[in-house]
Design a protein around this motif. Structure first.
Motif: not given
Length: 644
Positions: A115-135
């Motif tokens: 939840l933090r990774d995908l939704a929180d501005p402090s998460g590790v994915f914030h600002g990442l230009e990913a092609d896909m996100a798998i959860c």
């Protein structure tokens, strides 16, 4: 005399890969990786952990060095998170993607913090230009929320809370314009169900759990930008959900075999997102489509019904028909006399498939690699859009080593396994099925009629005039966003900078007042082609910047692309723009379109980030081809009259 083609065993490609890694040559020889891994699929035995072992070796490669040496390899940045076992998917996913020419760039989130990774501005994915996100979700996603002593009602409350959080996550992720989000259904292990000693409670738990999974699947069916992979069929095919010891000691709630199968499904999805979905299934006949050898046994000696083996071939034909009903083109490649093949397809009582179901029939004694090249040419598609299914190891090896880029499906041995082997690699998987897909066979029958007109025409200009081409150029309707995204994902030859859109991105561009998104719906005397082109631009002060243009190969070289751009240039001038800017980025397949912008009066304006820049000052507009009639709001001037 034909030269025999040596076939390989499963171990040889991995040994070759291991040798490249040991000698530090993975970066230099990365173009050999995909063919090596493709050979592994030619073993009719059960799938092993080859992708995991290959991924472990490929992790040694320097990704930047690979991309610098091999521009045809595409990097795929994937954000990976989940409840517990997310990092373990990296190795098999690396191997599966490499098989399809994709280089995985994994970014792994914190353990259990999806939840933090995908939704929180402090998460590790914030600002990442990913092609896909798998959860990756597992049973602890829900059971972490239940008390130490629990019953079905406790699980129901926890499942409701988790489902609501996931639905909120999907809404947040979609509103942020993130990459395609991949979720999964959650298997219910026996160790959970049998902690309840009475059958009524177990049944109640089963109902609660299935309702939870239904809510997940509904997100995949209805929410934009979300794909939900159903793990139930994968568990049925690959065995236990997890190893009890690893689940207990390492928190690995999804075992290696299931993760390998999951990685394969994610790779199928990645193919669809990157324009690698195949379009045509090319089938051998003897021992592939029917039991027996037509040339030896005669028409009376072949079967697809009436015997145990014959019924297996009949089941396979019904599966092929199911694929064809969803837009997969069919073709035949057979070492038989053409007349005998056509007679069997027309009259044999066992067959589910007839001559009219095939867009092309190649039956002679020429190499099958030549058949495949001829099928691709006849249909106007690349040979990398083909899937070749054959029972002969020698024929498959000849195709593999010929340079033809068709995917190869092994169908030797037991015909009861033909369906399983055909569907194992999801070659025709797509994000969503559209009306364009279902009408594809009709489009290609119309293409054959156009080919006949071309043969009769005195010149290419006469042929184009005789087509009576019309193009409706306007903004996409809401229900067309899915098809528009699919067009951008599948178009390679006329995709001028390699950009692809998701349905959510298409909808966002259509609603943005600073963007200009147009689709081209084409038709001619032989019928409608549907939505076959698109243009995306951005208003930047007095300049219109062309972000990209896409056009289906079905309507290329008929003046449609020139007509669309000439109309947009005239619109830009009338709207008061001082110039139109454009960029061309070379990809593995769009080289023929390199001179498109200069051919319409654009001048070179330098280079940026590997893209060639162009500018049109709108002083002298290119004429639109006379044989194409454009309709739509951009074709009228401010006085309401049609622009000529």
């Amino acid at each position: 005399m034909a030269v025999p083609v040596r076939t390989t065993t499963r171990g040889e490609p991995l040994e070759r890969l291991r040798d490249l890694a040991a000698r530090g040559r993975l970066e230099e020889a990365y173009d050999e990786v995909a063919p090596l891994l493709a050979e592994l699929a030619d073993d009719p035995g059960p799938r092993s952990d080859w992708a995991r072992r290959a991924g472990r070796l490929l992790a040694r490669a320097d990704r930047d060095a690979v991309l610098a040496r091999h521009p045809c390899v595409d990097r795929l940045t994937v954000a990976i998170t989940g409840q517990s076992t997310a990092a373990d998917v990296v190795e098999p996913l690396t191997g599966e993607l490499a098989r399809h020419g994709l280089l995985l760039n994994p970014v792994v989130g914190d353990h259990g913090a999806y939840l933090r990774d995908l939704a929180d501005p402090s998460g590790v994915f914030h600002g990442l230009e990913a092609d896909m996100a798998i959860c990756l979700l597992d049973d602890t996603t829900v059971f972490a929320e239940v008390p130490a002593v629990w019953g079905p009602d406790d699980v129901e409350r926890a499942a409701e809370e988790v489902a609501a959080r996931l639905e909120g996550l999907v809404r947040h992720y979609a509103s942020a314009g993130g990459a395609t989000l991949v979720l999964n259904t959650v298997p219910l292990p026996r160790e959970r169900t049998h902690q309840l000693v009475d059958h009524r409670s177990r049944a109640r738990l089963g109902v609660v759990w299935r309702e939870f999974n239904v809510r997940l699947l509904r997100l995949g069916a209805e929410a934009p930008g979300v794909v939900v992979i159903d793990l139930d069929p994968l568990v049925a095919a690959s065995g236990p959900v997890a190893d009890a010891r690893l689940a207990q000691y390492a928190g690995a709630r999804i075992g290696a075999a299931l993760l390998d199968a999951y990685a394969r499904e994610v790779a199928h999805l990645a193919r669809a997102l990157t324009g690698r979905t195949r379009k045509c299934l090319v089938l051998d006949l003897d021992h592939t489509l029917w039991d027996g050898v037509l040339g030896d046994d005669g028409a009376d000696g072949i079967a697809a019904a009436g015997t145990l083996r014959g019924e297996a071939f009949g089941t396979f034909q019904r599966t092929v028909r199911q694929l064809a009903a969803q837009g997969v083109l069919l073709a035949v490649s057979s070492k038989n006399e053409r007349g005998a093949v056509l007679d069997a397809l027309r009259t044999h009582p066992d067959l589910q498939l007839r001559e009219g179901d095939f867009a092309s029939v190649r039956a002679d004694w020429e190499p099958k690699s030549g058949h495949l090249a001829a099928v691709a040419a006849a249909l106007g598609i690349g040979d990398d859009a083909l899937v070749f299914a054959d029972d002969s190891p020698a024929e498959r090896a000849e195709v593999r080593h010929s340079g033809v880029r068709a995917a190869v499906v092994p169908l030797d041995g037991e015909p009861a396994l033909h369906v399983q082997r055909l569907l194992a690699d999801g070659w025709f998987d797509t994000l969503a099925l559209t009306d364009e897909d279902r009408a594809r066979a009709g489009h290609y029958r119309a293409a054959q009629a156009r080919a006949a007109l071309r043969a009769e025409a005195g010149s290419h200009e006469d042929f184009l005039r005789g087509l009576d081409i019309t193009v409706d150029l306007s903004a996409p309707l809401a229900h067309e966003h899915e098809r528009l995204a699919q067009l951008t994902q599948r178009t390679n030859q006329f995709n001028l900078n390699g950009v692809r859109l998701t349905p959510a991105e298409a909808a966002g561009a259509a609603a943005d007042p600073d963007r200009l998104l147009l689709v081209a719906r084409t038709a001619d005397r032989f019928g409608a082609n549907g939505l076959t082109g698109a243009l995306l631009a951005t208003h930047e002060g007095d300049v219109l910047r062309l972000d990209n243009i896409w056009l289906s190969c079905r309507v290329l070289a008929r003046g449609v692309e020139q007509s669309v751009l000439a109309t947009v240039l005239a619109h830009a001038r009338d709207a008061g723009h001082g110039a139109v800017l454009a960029a061309f980025r070379l990809t593995a397949k769009n080289g023929r379109a390199r001179d498109f912008y200069p051919s319409l009066g654009f001048t070179a304006a330098g280079e940026r980030d590997g893209a060639l820049l162009f500018r049109h000052d709108l002083r002298r507009l290119p004429p639109a081809p006379e044989h194409v009639r454009i309709t739509g709001p951009l074709t009228t001037g401010f006085d309401g009259r049609e622009r000529t």
